[in-house]
Design a protein around this motif. Structure first.
Motif, PDB file in Angstrom:
ATOM      1  N   GLY A 124       0.821  -1.202   0.000  1.00 53.80           N
ATOM      2  CA  GLY A 124       0.000   0.000   0.000  1.00 53.80           C
ATOM      3  C   GLY A 124       0.854   1.251   0.000  1.00 53.80           C
ATOM      4  O   GLY A 124       2.037   1.225   0.352  1.00 53.80           O
ATOM      5  N   ARG A 125       0.249   2.353  -0.400  1.00 55.72           N
ATOM      6  CA  ARG A 125       0.929   3.644  -0.357  1.00 55.72           C
ATOM      7  C   ARG A 125       0.827   4.219   1.053  1.00 55.72           C
ATOM      8  O   ARG A 125      -0.218   4.097   1.708  1.00 55.72           O
ATOM      9  CB  ARG A 125       0.313   4.610  -1.362  1.00 55.72           C
ATOM     10  N   ALA A 126       1.873   4.860   1.482  1.00 53.89           N
ATOM     11  CA  ALA A 126       1.884   5.455   2.819  1.00 53.89           C
ATOM     12  C   ALA A 126       0.754   6.461   2.971  1.00 53.89           C
ATOM     13  O   ALA A 126       0.126   6.545   4.038  1.00 53.89           O
ATOM     14  CB  ALA A 126       3.231   6.131   3.077  1.00 53.89           C
ATOM     15  N   GLU A 127       0.464   7.213   1.912  1.00 51.25           N
ATOM     16  CA  GLU A 127      -0.571   8.241   1.992  1.00 51.25           C
ATOM     17  C   GLU A 127      -1.946   7.644   2.301  1.00 51.25           C
ATOM     18  O   GLU A 127      -2.798   8.315   2.912  1.00 51.25           O
ATOM     19  CB  GLU A 127      -0.669   9.030   0.674  1.00 51.25           C
ATOM     20  N   GLU A 128      -2.166   6.408   1.868  1.00 51.39           N
ATOM     21  CA  GLU A 128      -3.457   5.756   2.101  1.00 51.39           C
ATOM     22  C   GLU A 128      -3.468   4.964   3.402  1.00 51.39           C
ATOM     23  O   GLU A 128      -4.418   5.046   4.188  1.00 51.39           O
ATOM     24  CB  GLU A 128      -3.786   4.858   0.903  1.00 51.39           C
ATOM     25  N   LEU A 129      -2.411   4.217   3.665  1.00 50.68           N
ATOM     26  CA  LEU A 129      -2.358   3.415   4.889  1.00 50.68           C
ATOM     27  C   LEU A 129      -2.344   4.290   6.136  1.00 50.68           C
ATOM     28  O   LEU A 129      -2.887   3.906   7.182  1.00 50.68           O
ATOM     29  CB  LEU A 129      -1.129   2.514   4.872  1.00 50.68           C
ATOM     30  N   ALA A 130      -1.743   5.483   6.047  1.00 56.53           N
ATOM     31  CA  ALA A 130      -1.670   6.368   7.209  1.00 56.53           C
ATOM     32  C   ALA A 130      -3.027   6.956   7.577  1.00 56.53           C
ATOM     33  O   ALA A 130      -3.178   7.541   8.652  1.00 56.53           O
ATOM     34  CB  ALA A 130      -0.667   7.493   6.957  1.00 56.53           C
ATOM     35  N   ARG A 131      -4.022   6.789   6.706  1.00 55.26           N
ATOM     36  CA  ARG A 131      -5.385   7.240   7.022  1.00 55.26           C
ATOM     37  C   ARG A 131      -6.249   6.105   7.573  1.00 55.26           C
ATOM     38  O   ARG A 131      -7.387   6.328   7.987  1.00 55.26           O
ATOM     39  CB  ARG A 131      -6.048   7.835   5.781  1.00 55.26           C
ATOM     40  N   ASN A 132      -5.700   4.917   7.584  1.00 56.36           N
ATOM     41  CA  ASN A 132      -6.403   3.747   8.113  1.00 56.36           C
ATOM     42  C   ASN A 132      -6.296   3.754   9.634  1.00 56.36           C
ATOM     43  O   ASN A 132      -5.205   3.862  10.190  1.00 56.36           O
ATOM     44  CB  ASN A 132      -5.761   2.483   7.526  1.00 56.36           C
ATOM     45  N   LYS A 133      -7.427   3.627  10.311  1.00 60.39           N
ATOM     46  CA  LYS A 133      -7.436   3.721  11.776  1.00 60.39           C
ATOM     47  C   LYS A 133      -6.583   2.644  12.444  1.00 60.39           C
ATOM     48  O   LYS A 133      -6.164   2.797  13.593  1.00 60.39           O
ATOM     49  CB  LYS A 133      -8.866   3.640  12.302  1.00 60.39           C
ATOM     50  N   ASN A 134      -6.331   1.540  11.730  1.00 60.47           N
ATOM     51  CA  ASN A 134      -5.494   0.474  12.294  1.00 60.47           C
ATOM     52  C   ASN A 134      -4.006   0.834  12.286  1.00 60.47           C
ATOM     53  O   ASN A 134      -3.201   0.147  12.927  1.00 60.47           O
ATOM     54  CB  ASN A 134      -5.701  -0.828  11.521  1.00 60.47           C
ATOM     55  N   HIS A 135      -3.651   1.875  11.543  1.00 67.64           N
ATOM     56  CA  HIS A 135      -2.247   2.260  11.421  1.00 67.64           C
ATOM     57  C   HIS A 135      -1.968   3.692  11.870  1.00 67.64           C
ATOM     58  O   HIS A 135      -0.847   3.985  12.288  1.00 67.64           O
ATOM     59  CB  HIS A 135      -1.783   2.095   9.969  1.00 67.64           C
ATOM     60  N   ARG A 136      -2.961   4.549  11.793  1.00 70.81           N
ATOM     61  CA  ARG A 136      -2.702   5.960  12.085  1.00 70.81           C
ATOM     62  C   ARG A 136      -2.362   6.164  13.564  1.00 70.81           C
ATOM     63  O   ARG A 136      -3.116   5.791  14.455  1.00 70.81           O
ATOM     64  CB  ARG A 136      -3.901   6.822  11.698  1.00 70.81           C
TER      65      ARG A 136
END
Length: 236
Positions: A124-136
């Protein structure tokens, strides 16, 4: 693997023949796969050990790494610095992300073969994964050797880190201007540079700095911006 043993001894990393074999086999796997998928431009084993393994391991001596339990490697490529660190610190959990799924599949396959069970590899792209509540803002520490200027790299990485956590950016030796220019972007993202450490081991010619950035506040919800924007239009 004598180079690696010397580095282990200087960095005070516990090792045995089984661990050394895992490093050797992972290198062999990456170099074999590299014939089909672009994983590394470094294909000579002694250079691979120095520039991928030993360079990656330099952060293990610092308290910010030692105190972290959950670590993310953003833009891991062929698994660096994440895999060398995960092998050296089996008590910690690592998440490795990369935007190219072929690389992630290779890392998963090699981790399965070598029973490296403290690594999760995610496409995944960091820009998208960093918006995922499991990762942010879930990680104690972020490490990255990705090639990007500090402002861009910070927008990729800081949203993953919890308040009070750390971002360790592996950078080249001549980064003073880049770091100075990133100061405002870091403030906007909730980070602050605390110090720089020159990567030095007595037996090796390494030309890296590690930049230590503390996550001092929450990253505003508008960051990171949509995919591609941080690299095309770095924060100023």
């Amino acid at each position: 693997m004598k180079q690696l043993v010397k580095a282990f001894e200087e960095l005070k990393i516990n090792y045995d023949d089984i661990l050394l074999k895992k490093y050797e086999t992972y290198m062999e796997g990456i170099l074999k796969w590299n014939e089909a998928v672009n994983l590394t431009s470094i294909t000579e084993p002694s250079q691979f050990i120095q520039k991928h393994y030993i360079d990656s391991l330099l952060s293990v001596i610092y308290k910010e790494f030692q105190n972290a339990e959950l670590i993310i490697d953003v833009g891991t490529g062929g698994g660096f610095p994440g895999i060398p660190l995960a092998l050296a610190a089996p008590d910690k959990k690592f998440v490795l992300i990369d935007s190219l799924n072929k690389r992630i599949k290779i890392i998963k396959e090699l981790c399965g073969e070598l029973e490296i069970d403290n690594v999760t590899a995610i496409h995944g792209r960091a820009e998208e994964l960093a918006r995922n509540k499991n990762h942010r803002q879930k990680y104690d520490l972020c490490v990255s050797r990705a090639v990007a200027n500090m402002a861009t790299l910070s927008e990729y990485c800081l949203p993953f880190i919890r308040r009070g956590g750390w971002f360790l950016a592996y950078k080249g030796p001549n980064t003073d201007e880049e770091i100075k220019e990133s100061a405002n972007a870091l403030r906007m993202l909730g980070g602050k540079i605390r110090r720089e450490e020159h990567a030095k081991l007595s037996n090796f010619n390494l030309e890296h700095k590690i930049i230590f950035i503390e996550k001092t506040g929450d990253t505003p919800s508008k960051y990171p911006r949509k995919a591609g924007t941080p690299s095309k239009d770095p924060l100023k």
